[in-house]
Design a protein around this motif. Structure first.
Motif, PDB file in Angstrom:
ATOM      1  N   LYS A 215       0.820  -1.199   0.000  1.00 45.60           N
ATOM      2  CA  LYS A 215       0.000   0.000   0.000  1.00 45.60           C
ATOM      3  C   LYS A 215       0.863   1.262   0.000  1.00 45.60           C
ATOM      4  CE  LYS A 215      -0.387  -0.053   4.980  1.00 45.60           C
ATOM      5  NZ  LYS A 215      -1.219   0.080   6.133  1.00 45.60           N
ATOM      6  N   ALA A 216       2.159   1.094  -0.014  1.00 46.26           N
ATOM      7  CA  ALA A 216       3.063   2.243  -0.026  1.00 46.26           C
ATOM      8  C   ALA A 216       3.024   2.911  -1.400  1.00 46.26           C
ATOM      9  CB  ALA A 216       4.491   1.798   0.305  1.00 46.26           C
ATOM     10  N   TYR A 217       3.271   4.216  -1.409  1.00 45.46           N
ATOM     11  CA  TYR A 217       3.282   4.959  -2.666  1.00 45.46           C
ATOM     12  C   TYR A 217       4.112   6.225  -2.507  1.00 45.46           C
ATOM     13  CZ  TYR A 217      -0.281   7.817  -0.347  1.00 45.46           C
ATOM     14  OH  TYR A 217      -0.955   8.619   0.546  1.00 45.46           O
ATOM     15  N   LEU A 218       4.498   6.798  -3.646  1.00 46.67           N
ATOM     16  CA  LEU A 218       5.218   8.069  -3.656  1.00 46.67           C
ATOM     17  C   LEU A 218       4.201   9.181  -3.762  1.00 46.67           C
ATOM     18  CD1 LEU A 218       8.221   7.295  -6.032  1.00 46.67           C
ATOM     19  CD2 LEU A 218       8.105   7.119  -3.560  1.00 46.67           C
ATOM     20  N   SER A 219       4.258  10.106  -2.827  1.00 45.22           N
ATOM     21  CA  SER A 219       3.304  11.207  -2.769  1.00 45.22           C
ATOM     22  C   SER A 219       3.990  12.517  -3.142  1.00 45.22           C
ATOM     23  CB  SER A 219       2.749  11.311  -1.341  1.00 45.22           C
ATOM     24  OG  SER A 219       1.947  12.444  -1.188  1.00 45.22           O
ATOM     25  N   ASP A 220       3.219  13.438  -3.703  1.00 40.29           N
ATOM     26  CA  ASP A 220       3.718  14.782  -4.049  1.00 40.29           C
ATOM     27  C   ASP A 220       4.967  14.720  -4.906  1.00 40.29           C
ATOM     28  OD1 ASP A 220       1.661  15.904  -2.525  1.00 40.29           O
ATOM     29  OD2 ASP A 220       2.868  15.840  -0.714  1.00 40.29           O
TER      30      ASP A 220
ATOM     31  N   PHE B  29      15.632   1.394   1.518  1.00 37.83           N
ATOM     32  CA  PHE B  29      14.874   1.440   0.276  1.00 37.83           C
ATOM     33  C   PHE B  29      15.804   1.725  -0.902  1.00 37.83           C
ATOM     34  CE2 PHE B  29      12.224   3.651   3.543  1.00 37.83           C
ATOM     35  CZ  PHE B  29      11.346   2.613   3.783  1.00 37.83           C
ATOM     36  N   ILE B  30      15.314   1.392  -2.078  1.00 37.00           N
ATOM     37  CA  ILE B  30      15.973   1.797  -3.325  1.00 37.00           C
ATOM     38  C   ILE B  30      14.932   2.549  -4.144  1.00 37.00           C
ATOM     39  CG2 ILE B  30      17.034   1.022  -5.472  1.00 37.00           C
ATOM     40  CD1 ILE B  30      18.049  -1.433  -3.925  1.00 37.00           C
ATOM     41  N   PHE B  31      15.266   3.775  -4.520  1.00 37.05           N
ATOM     42  CA  PHE B  31      14.388   4.582  -5.356  1.00 37.05           C
ATOM     43  C   PHE B  31      14.937   4.568  -6.776  1.00 37.05           C
ATOM     44  CE2 PHE B  31      13.961   6.274  -1.081  1.00 37.05           C
ATOM     45  CZ  PHE B  31      12.586   6.284  -0.918  1.00 37.05           C
ATOM     46  N   GLU B  32      14.090   4.241  -7.729  1.00 39.15           N
ATOM     47  CA  GLU B  32      14.487   4.196  -9.135  1.00 39.15           C
ATOM     48  C   GLU B  32      13.861   5.380  -9.861  1.00 39.15           C
ATOM     49  OE1 GLU B  32      14.202   0.166 -11.002  1.00 39.15           O
ATOM     50  OE2 GLU B  32      13.164  -0.245  -9.119  1.00 39.15           O
ATOM     51  N   PHE B  33      14.661   6.036 -10.708  1.00 36.52           N
ATOM     52  CA  PHE B  33      14.192   7.158 -11.508  1.00 36.52           C
ATOM     53  C   PHE B  33      14.540   6.879 -12.963  1.00 36.52           C
ATOM     54  CE2 PHE B  33      15.453   8.672  -7.338  1.00 36.52           C
ATOM     55  CZ  PHE B  33      14.286   9.299  -6.907  1.00 36.52           C
ATOM     56  N   VAL B  34      13.600   7.151 -13.855  1.00 35.40           N
ATOM     57  CA  VAL B  34      13.819   6.953 -15.279  1.00 35.40           C
ATOM     58  C   VAL B  34      13.389   8.220 -16.002  1.00 35.40           C
ATOM     59  CG1 VAL B  34      13.255   5.546 -17.300  1.00 35.40           C
ATOM     60  CG2 VAL B  34      13.351   4.488 -15.038  1.00 35.40           C
ATOM     61  N   LEU B  35      14.302   8.760 -16.811  1.00 33.69           N
ATOM     62  CA  LEU B  35      14.003   9.915 -17.651  1.00 33.69           C
ATOM     63  C   LEU B  35      13.604   9.377 -19.018  1.00 33.69           C
ATOM     64  CD1 LEU B  35      14.081  13.035 -18.027  1.00 33.69           C
ATOM     65  CD2 LEU B  35      16.442  12.748 -18.793  1.00 33.69           C
ATOM     66  N   VAL B  36      12.400   9.735 -19.471  1.00 33.99           N
ATOM     67  CA  VAL B  36      11.889   9.221 -20.740  1.00 33.99           C
ATOM     68  C   VAL B  36      11.389  10.350 -21.632  1.00 33.99           C
ATOM     69  CG1 VAL B  36      11.220   6.971 -19.787  1.00 33.99           C
ATOM     70  CG2 VAL B  36       9.574   8.823 -19.818  1.00 33.99           C
ATOM     71  N   ARG B  37      11.421  10.100 -22.941  1.00 33.83           N
ATOM     72  CA  ARG B  37      10.774  10.988 -23.904  1.00 33.83           C
ATOM     73  C   ARG B  37       9.285  10.698 -23.848  1.00 33.83           C
ATOM     74  NH1 ARG B  37      14.504   8.776 -27.311  1.00 33.83           N
ATOM     75  NH2 ARG B  37      16.387   9.964 -27.429  1.00 33.83           N
ATOM     76  N   ASP B  38       8.471  11.714 -23.858  1.00 32.62           N
ATOM     77  CA  ASP B  38       7.026  11.525 -23.845  1.00 32.62           C
ATOM     78  C   ASP B  38       6.556  11.296 -25.289  1.00 32.62           C
ATOM     79  OD1 ASP B  38       4.469  11.423 -22.632  1.00 32.62           O
ATOM     80  OD2 ASP B  38       4.069  13.430 -23.394  1.00 32.62           O
TER      81      ASP B  38
ATOM     82  N   SER C 299      10.817 -12.270  -5.526  1.00 31.43           N
ATOM     83  CA  SER C 299      10.304 -11.087  -6.232  1.00 31.43           C
ATOM     84  C   SER C 299      10.516  -9.861  -5.358  1.00 31.43           C
ATOM     85  CB  SER C 299       8.826 -11.259  -6.585  1.00 31.43           C
ATOM     86  OG  SER C 299       8.051 -11.375  -5.411  1.00 31.43           O
ATOM     87  N   SER C 300      10.522  -8.712  -6.003  1.00 32.22           N
ATOM     88  CA  SER C 300      10.707  -7.448  -5.290  1.00 32.22           C
ATOM     89  C   SER C 300       9.362  -6.860  -4.914  1.00 32.22           C
ATOM     90  CB  SER C 300      11.444  -6.443  -6.175  1.00 32.22           C
ATOM     91  OG  SER C 300      12.727  -6.911  -6.467  1.00 32.22           O
ATOM     92  N   ILE C 301       9.332  -6.177  -3.780  1.00 37.40           N
ATOM     93  CA  ILE C 301       8.142  -5.443  -3.364  1.00 37.40           C
ATOM     94  C   ILE C 301       8.384  -3.994  -3.750  1.00 37.40           C
ATOM     95  CG2 ILE C 301       6.693  -4.749  -1.429  1.00 37.40           C
ATOM     96  CD1 ILE C 301       7.789  -7.249   0.054  1.00 37.40           C
ATOM     97  N   THR C 302       7.570  -3.473  -4.654  1.00 34.22           N
ATOM     98  CA  THR C 302       7.758  -2.108  -5.134  1.00 34.22           C
ATOM     99  C   THR C 302       6.459  -1.330  -5.078  1.00 34.22           C
ATOM    100  OG1 THR C 302       7.287  -2.723  -7.427  1.00 34.22           O
ATOM    101  CG2 THR C 302       9.594  -2.799  -6.744  1.00 34.22           C
ATOM    102  N   THR C 303       6.603  -0.021  -5.107  1.00 35.32           N
ATOM    103  CA  THR C 303       5.435   0.836  -5.251  1.00 35.32           C
ATOM    104  C   THR C 303       5.084   0.901  -6.734  1.00 35.32           C
ATOM    105  OG1 THR C 303       6.757   2.837  -5.565  1.00 35.32           O
ATOM    106  CG2 THR C 303       6.137   2.267  -3.293  1.00 35.32           C
ATOM    107  N   ASP C 304       3.942   1.465  -7.035  1.00 33.11           N
ATOM    108  CA  ASP C 304       3.602   1.735  -8.426  1.00 33.11           C
ATOM    109  C   ASP C 304       4.471   2.887  -8.920  1.00 33.11           C
ATOM    110  OD1 ASP C 304       1.606  -0.204  -8.479  1.00 33.11           O
ATOM    111  OD2 ASP C 304       0.048   1.213  -7.859  1.00 33.11           O
ATOM    112  N   TRP C 305       4.607   2.996 -10.232  1.00 29.17           N
ATOM    113  CA  TRP C 305       5.372   4.089 -10.819  1.00 29.17           C
ATOM    114  C   TRP C 305       4.612   5.388 -10.651  1.00 29.17           C
ATOM    115  CZ3 TRP C 305      10.271   3.863 -12.418  1.00 29.17           C
ATOM    116  CH2 TRP C 305      10.815   2.630 -12.755  1.00 29.17           C
ATOM    117  N   SER C 306       5.325   6.438 -10.255  1.00 27.64           N
ATOM    118  CA  SER C 306       4.790   7.806 -10.253  1.00 27.64           C
ATOM    119  C   SER C 306       5.350   8.498 -11.479  1.00 27.64           C
ATOM    120  CB  SER C 306       5.215   8.561  -8.998  1.00 27.64           C
ATOM    121  OG  SER C 306       4.608   8.009  -7.872  1.00 27.64           O
ATOM    122  N   ARG C 307       4.597   9.434 -12.001  1.00 31.92           N
ATOM    123  CA  ARG C 307       4.990  10.094 -13.242  1.00 31.92           C
ATOM    124  C   ARG C 307       4.886  11.605 -13.049  1.00 31.92           C
ATOM    125  NH1 ARG C 307       4.332   9.032 -19.133  1.00 31.92           N
ATOM    126  NH2 ARG C 307       3.595  10.990 -20.025  1.00 31.92           N
ATOM    127  N   SER C 308       5.916  12.312 -13.506  1.00 32.45           N
ATOM    128  CA  SER C 308       5.911  13.767 -13.390  1.00 32.45           C
ATOM    129  C   SER C 308       5.094  14.391 -14.509  1.00 32.45           C
ATOM    130  CB  SER C 308       7.358  14.299 -13.474  1.00 32.45           C
ATOM    131  OG  SER C 308       7.832  14.206 -14.798  1.00 32.45           O
TER     132      SER C 308
END
Length: 177
Positions: free
Chosen positions: A20-25, A61-70, A162-171
């Protein structure tokens, strides 16, 4: 036992409980050629994690960030990846917690926390974290940063890791300066 109950129990055994964890704001801003993020990990700092840290096991924790072209038409639109590893260790002599921050394998900061609230804040709240430098990207590209947190690992049916991860947040979409 009913069929529906058996199916639900089987699904829980196979897939495990959902996090139920997630990245907020989750917010992204540009400071010159740097991509800077602000966010908070909500419901990721659990009693189990605190107990593991209290026993002396380095945990975090490990935080993953991905820069993508929209761009919707290109399947592989990743430009860059970055990872922030946050590990806390308890010192039983001083009764303090050392929190280390490693970005892409390099130690970038360390902090001392003296109680649980200070430790939780140090591990879950981030402001002004530089995750990418975009000096080689042309200004006409529409960019997005995606982020998620890896909270730990689990095994299903005693053998499938398996890894326990939050859902992806998108800017929001932004352009290189």
């Amino acid at each position: 036992m009913g069929v529906l109950t058996a199916l639900t129990l089987s699904a829980l055994l196979f897939f495990g409980p959902s996090t139920k964890a997630y990245l907020s704001d989750f917010q992204v801003s540009l400071e010159g050629q740097r991509v800077v993020v602000n966010f908070e990990l909500v419901d990721g700092f659990t009693d189990d994690l605190f107990e593991r840290i209290q026993t002396g096991l380095p945990s975090g924790f490990i935080f993953e960030f991905v820069l993508v072209r929209d761009q919707k038409r290109l399947p592989d639109n990743k430009i860059a990846k970055s990872q922030l590893e946050v590990i806390a260790m308890f010192n039983a002599v001083t009764r303090e917690y050392l929190v280390n921050y490693k970005q892409d394998g390099k130690l970038i900061d360390s902090r001392i926390a003296r109680d649980r609230d200070e430790l939780e804040s140090a591990m879950t709240q981030y402001e002004g974290l530089t995750v990418f430098h975009i000096d080689q990207i042309s200004p006409d590209k529409r960019l997005v940063v995606r982020a998620r947190a890896e909270l730990g690992s689990k095994t299903t049916l005693l053998i499938i890791p398996s890894s326990i991860t939050t859902d992806w947040s998108r800017s929001r979409i932004f352009h290189a300066p």
